[in-house]
Motif scaffolding. Structure first.
Motif, PDB file in Angstrom:
ATOM      1  N   ASN A  87      95.484  59.361  64.361  1.00  0.00           N
ATOM      2  CA  ASN A  87      94.357  58.617  64.948  1.00  0.00           C
ATOM      3  C   ASN A  87      93.342  58.183  63.897  1.00  0.00           C
ATOM      4  OD1 ASN A  87      95.376  58.674  67.565  1.00  0.00           O
ATOM      5  ND2 ASN A  87      94.385  60.618  68.040  1.00  0.00           N
ATOM      6  N   VAL A  88      93.076  59.042  62.940  1.00  0.00           N
ATOM      7  CA  VAL A  88      92.154  58.676  61.856  1.00  0.00           C
ATOM      8  C   VAL A  88      92.712  57.482  61.080  1.00  0.00           C
ATOM      9  CG1 VAL A  88      91.237  59.433  59.619  1.00  0.00           C
ATOM     10  CG2 VAL A  88      91.019  60.909  61.625  1.00  0.00           C
ATOM     11  N   CYS A  89      93.979  57.568  60.725  1.00  0.00           N
ATOM     12  CA  CYS A  89      94.605  56.480  59.965  1.00  0.00           C
ATOM     13  C   CYS A  89      94.639  55.187  60.777  1.00  0.00           C
ATOM     14  CB  CYS A  89      96.019  56.858  59.555  1.00  0.00           C
ATOM     15  SG  CYS A  89      96.104  58.192  58.358  1.00  0.00           S
ATOM     16  N   ASP A  90      94.912  55.309  62.055  1.00  0.00           N
ATOM     17  CA  ASP A  90      95.082  54.149  62.921  1.00  0.00           C
ATOM     18  C   ASP A  90      93.763  53.501  63.326  1.00  0.00           C
ATOM     19  OD1 ASP A  90      96.869  52.437  64.381  1.00  0.00           O
ATOM     20  OD2 ASP A  90      96.275  53.472  66.224  1.00  0.00           O
ATOM     21  N   THR A  91      92.698  54.308  63.481  1.00  0.00           N
ATOM     22  CA  THR A  91      91.475  53.766  64.068  1.00  0.00           C
ATOM     23  C   THR A  91      90.221  53.842  63.205  1.00  0.00           C
ATOM     24  OG1 THR A  91      90.863  55.851  65.173  1.00  0.00           O
ATOM     25  CG2 THR A  91      92.321  54.347  66.383  1.00  0.00           C
ATOM     26  N   LYS A  92      90.219  54.640  62.164  1.00  0.00           N
ATOM     27  CA  LYS A  92      88.973  54.870  61.412  1.00  0.00           C
ATOM     28  C   LYS A  92      88.957  54.284  60.004  1.00  0.00           C
ATOM     29  CE  LYS A  92      87.320  57.773  64.575  1.00  0.00           C
ATOM     30  NZ  LYS A  92      86.352  57.325  65.532  1.00  0.00           N
ATOM     31  N   LEU A  93      90.109  54.224  59.356  1.00  0.00           N
ATOM     32  CA  LEU A  93      90.115  53.876  57.933  1.00  0.00           C
ATOM     33  C   LEU A  93      89.715  52.438  57.656  1.00  0.00           C
ATOM     34  CD1 LEU A  93      93.156  55.824  56.497  1.00  0.00           C
ATOM     35  CD2 LEU A  93      90.733  56.370  56.347  1.00  0.00           C
ATOM     36  N   LYS A  94      90.085  51.523  58.516  1.00  0.00           N
ATOM     37  CA  LYS A  94      89.745  50.121  58.287  1.00  0.00           C
ATOM     38  C   LYS A  94      88.224  49.934  58.250  1.00  0.00           C
ATOM     39  CE  LYS A  94      90.664  45.468  59.968  1.00  0.00           C
ATOM     40  NZ  LYS A  94      91.299  44.657  61.000  1.00  0.00           N
ATOM     41  N   SER A  95      87.519  50.528  59.212  1.00  0.00           N
ATOM     42  CA  SER A  95      86.059  50.388  59.227  1.00  0.00           C
ATOM     43  C   SER A  95      85.421  51.154  58.069  1.00  0.00           C
ATOM     44  CB  SER A  95      85.470  50.825  60.570  1.00  0.00           C
ATOM     45  OG  SER A  95      85.810  52.152  60.854  1.00  0.00           O
ATOM     46  N   LEU A  96      85.984  52.312  57.699  1.00  0.00           N
ATOM     47  CA  LEU A  96      85.454  53.047  56.552  1.00  0.00           C
ATOM     48  C   LEU A  96      85.591  52.217  55.281  1.00  0.00           C
ATOM     49  CD1 LEU A  96      84.239  55.546  55.216  1.00  0.00           C
ATOM     50  CD2 LEU A  96      86.558  56.515  55.106  1.00  0.00           C
ATOM     51  N   LEU A  97      86.740  51.598  55.093  1.00  0.00           N
ATOM     52  CA  LEU A  97      86.945  50.759  53.906  1.00  0.00           C
ATOM     53  C   LEU A  97      85.956  49.604  53.887  1.00  0.00           C
ATOM     54  CD1 LEU A  97      88.522  50.116  51.340  1.00  0.00           C
ATOM     55  CD2 LEU A  97      90.173  48.874  52.758  1.00  0.00           C
ATOM     56  N   SER A  98      85.732  48.994  55.018  1.00  0.00           N
ATOM     57  CA  SER A  98      84.795  47.871  55.105  1.00  0.00           C
ATOM     58  C   SER A  98      83.385  48.312  54.708  1.00  0.00           C
ATOM     59  CB  SER A  98      84.802  47.319  56.534  1.00  0.00           C
ATOM     60  OG  SER A  98      83.858  46.303  56.673  1.00  0.00           O
ATOM     61  N   VAL A  99      82.944  49.449  55.208  1.00  0.00           N
ATOM     62  CA  VAL A  99      81.597  49.937  54.879  1.00  0.00           C
ATOM     63  C   VAL A  99      81.514  50.353  53.412  1.00  0.00           C
ATOM     64  CG1 VAL A  99      79.894  51.753  55.364  1.00  0.00           C
ATOM     65  CG2 VAL A  99      81.034  50.560  57.250  1.00  0.00           C
ATOM     66  N   ILE A 100      82.558  50.980  52.894  1.00  0.00           N
ATOM     67  CA  ILE A 100      82.568  51.350  51.474  1.00  0.00           C
ATOM     68  C   ILE A 100      82.398  50.096  50.617  1.00  0.00           C
ATOM     69  CG2 ILE A 100      84.030  52.234  49.592  1.00  0.00           C
ATOM     70  CD1 ILE A 100      82.859  54.463  51.384  1.00  0.00           C
ATOM     71  N   LYS A 101      83.105  49.035  50.966  1.00  0.00           N
ATOM     72  CA  LYS A 101      82.987  47.772  50.216  1.00  0.00           C
ATOM     73  C   LYS A 101      81.581  47.180  50.361  1.00  0.00           C
ATOM     74  CE  LYS A 101      87.880  46.649  50.013  1.00  0.00           C
ATOM     75  NZ  LYS A 101      88.055  46.726  48.583  1.00  0.00           N
ATOM     76  N   ASP A 102      80.979  47.316  51.533  1.00  0.00           N
ATOM     77  CA  ASP A 102      79.602  46.845  51.737  1.00  0.00           C
ATOM     78  C   ASP A 102      78.641  47.611  50.846  1.00  0.00           C
ATOM     79  OD1 ASP A 102      80.401  44.990  53.644  1.00  0.00           O
ATOM     80  OD2 ASP A 102      79.773  46.226  55.363  1.00  0.00           O
ATOM     81  N   ILE A 103      78.808  48.931  50.781  1.00  0.00           N
ATOM     82  CA  ILE A 103      77.938  49.751  49.930  1.00  0.00           C
ATOM     83  C   ILE A 103      78.106  49.342  48.467  1.00  0.00           C
ATOM     84  CG2 ILE A 103      77.351  52.074  49.162  1.00  0.00           C
ATOM     85  CD1 ILE A 103      78.427  53.109  51.875  1.00  0.00           C
ATOM     86  N   GLN A 104      79.351  49.134  48.061  1.00  0.00           N
ATOM     87  CA  GLN A 104      79.603  48.708  46.675  1.00  0.00           C
ATOM     88  C   GLN A 104      78.865  47.404  46.379  1.00  0.00           C
ATOM     89  OE1 GLN A 104      83.985  49.007  47.104  1.00  0.00           O
ATOM     90  NE2 GLN A 104      83.939  49.942  45.072  1.00  0.00           N
ATOM     91  N   LYS A 105      78.954  46.446  47.285  1.00  0.00           N
ATOM     92  CA  LYS A 105      78.263  45.163  47.097  1.00  0.00           C
ATOM     93  C   LYS A 105      76.762  45.365  47.033  1.00  0.00           C
ATOM     94  CE  LYS A 105      81.370  42.670  49.891  1.00  0.00           C
ATOM     95  NZ  LYS A 105      81.528  42.046  51.166  1.00  0.00           N
ATOM     96  N   ASP A 106      76.226  46.179  47.949  1.00  0.00           N
ATOM     97  CA  ASP A 106      74.786  46.416  47.984  1.00  0.00           C
ATOM     98  C   ASP A 106      74.283  47.053  46.699  1.00  0.00           C
ATOM     99  OD1 ASP A 106      74.838  45.318  50.533  1.00  0.00           O
ATOM    100  OD2 ASP A 106      74.629  47.246  51.568  1.00  0.00           O
ATOM    101  N   LEU A 107      75.074  47.951  46.128  1.00  0.00           N
ATOM    102  CA  LEU A 107      74.662  48.620  44.892  1.00  0.00           C
ATOM    103  C   LEU A 107      74.852  47.761  43.654  1.00  0.00           C
ATOM    104  CD1 LEU A 107      75.916  52.273  45.475  1.00  0.00           C
ATOM    105  CD2 LEU A 107      73.606  51.372  45.749  1.00  0.00           C
ATOM    106  N   SER A 108      75.600  46.687  43.785  1.00  0.00           N
ATOM    107  CA  SER A 108      75.843  45.806  42.639  1.00  0.00           C
ATOM    108  C   SER A 108      74.665  44.894  42.348  1.00  0.00           C
ATOM    109  CB  SER A 108      77.063  44.925  42.867  1.00  0.00           C
ATOM    110  OG  SER A 108      78.141  45.675  43.305  1.00  0.00           O
ATOM    111  N   TYR A 109      73.781  44.769  43.314  1.00  0.00           N
ATOM    112  CA  TYR A 109      72.634  43.850  43.124  1.00  0.00           C
ATOM    113  C   TYR A 109      71.528  44.460  42.340  1.00  0.00           C
ATOM    114  CZ  TYR A 109      74.936  40.894  46.507  1.00  0.00           C
ATOM    115  OH  TYR A 109      75.826  40.106  47.173  1.00  0.00           O
TER     116      TYR A 109
END
Length: 124
Positions: free
Chosen positions: A102-124
């Motif tokens: 269930n974690v792999c199927d339903t949670k990882l995609k949104s976690l990856l998206s937020v991780i990428k958002d944080i990376q972008k936010d910290l790059s500024y």
């Protein structure tokens, strides 16, 4: 202030781990794909190891940022992600393959998206 470059490096490691899990999870269509074959169990084991690494890395980010960064992204259950690490690490022989599925199927995609958002936010 915390070391942003260190946090960005950790976020990249988390991102890489999630992408690896997603690749390993692609052929898994049901929980039985994990549990019914030795190959499936190997996938389950390898995914669990990466989930432990992700949870530990999230704990490290909290420590480095004095728990100030992750709460800015409330769409993720950070406590749950860290808790998953603890459950897998300390109760390995009691792992629920359905929960990992269930974690792999339903949670990882949104976690990856937020991780990428944080990376972008910290790059500024």
């Amino acid at each position: 202030m915390y070391d942003k470059s260190l946090v960005v490096d950790i976020l990249q490691q988390i991102s890489n781990a999630i992408e690896t899990i997603q690749k390993r999870f692609e052929p898994i269509k049901t929980v039985n794909d994990f549990t019914d074959t030795p190959e499936g169990m190997e996938k389950l084991d390898s995914i669990c190891m990466l989930l432990i690494a992700i949870g530990e890395s999230i704990k490290n980010i909290d420590k480095i940022t004095n728990k100030e960064l992750l709460p800015m992204y409330p769409q993720i259950d950070w406590k749950g992600a860290k808790g998953m690490r603890d459950i897998i690490s300390h109760h390995y022989f009691d792992i629920d393959a359905e929960e990992i599925y269930n974690v792999c199927d339903t949670k990882l995609k949104s976690l990856l998206s937020v991780i990428k958002d944080i990376q972008k936010d910290l790059s500024y």
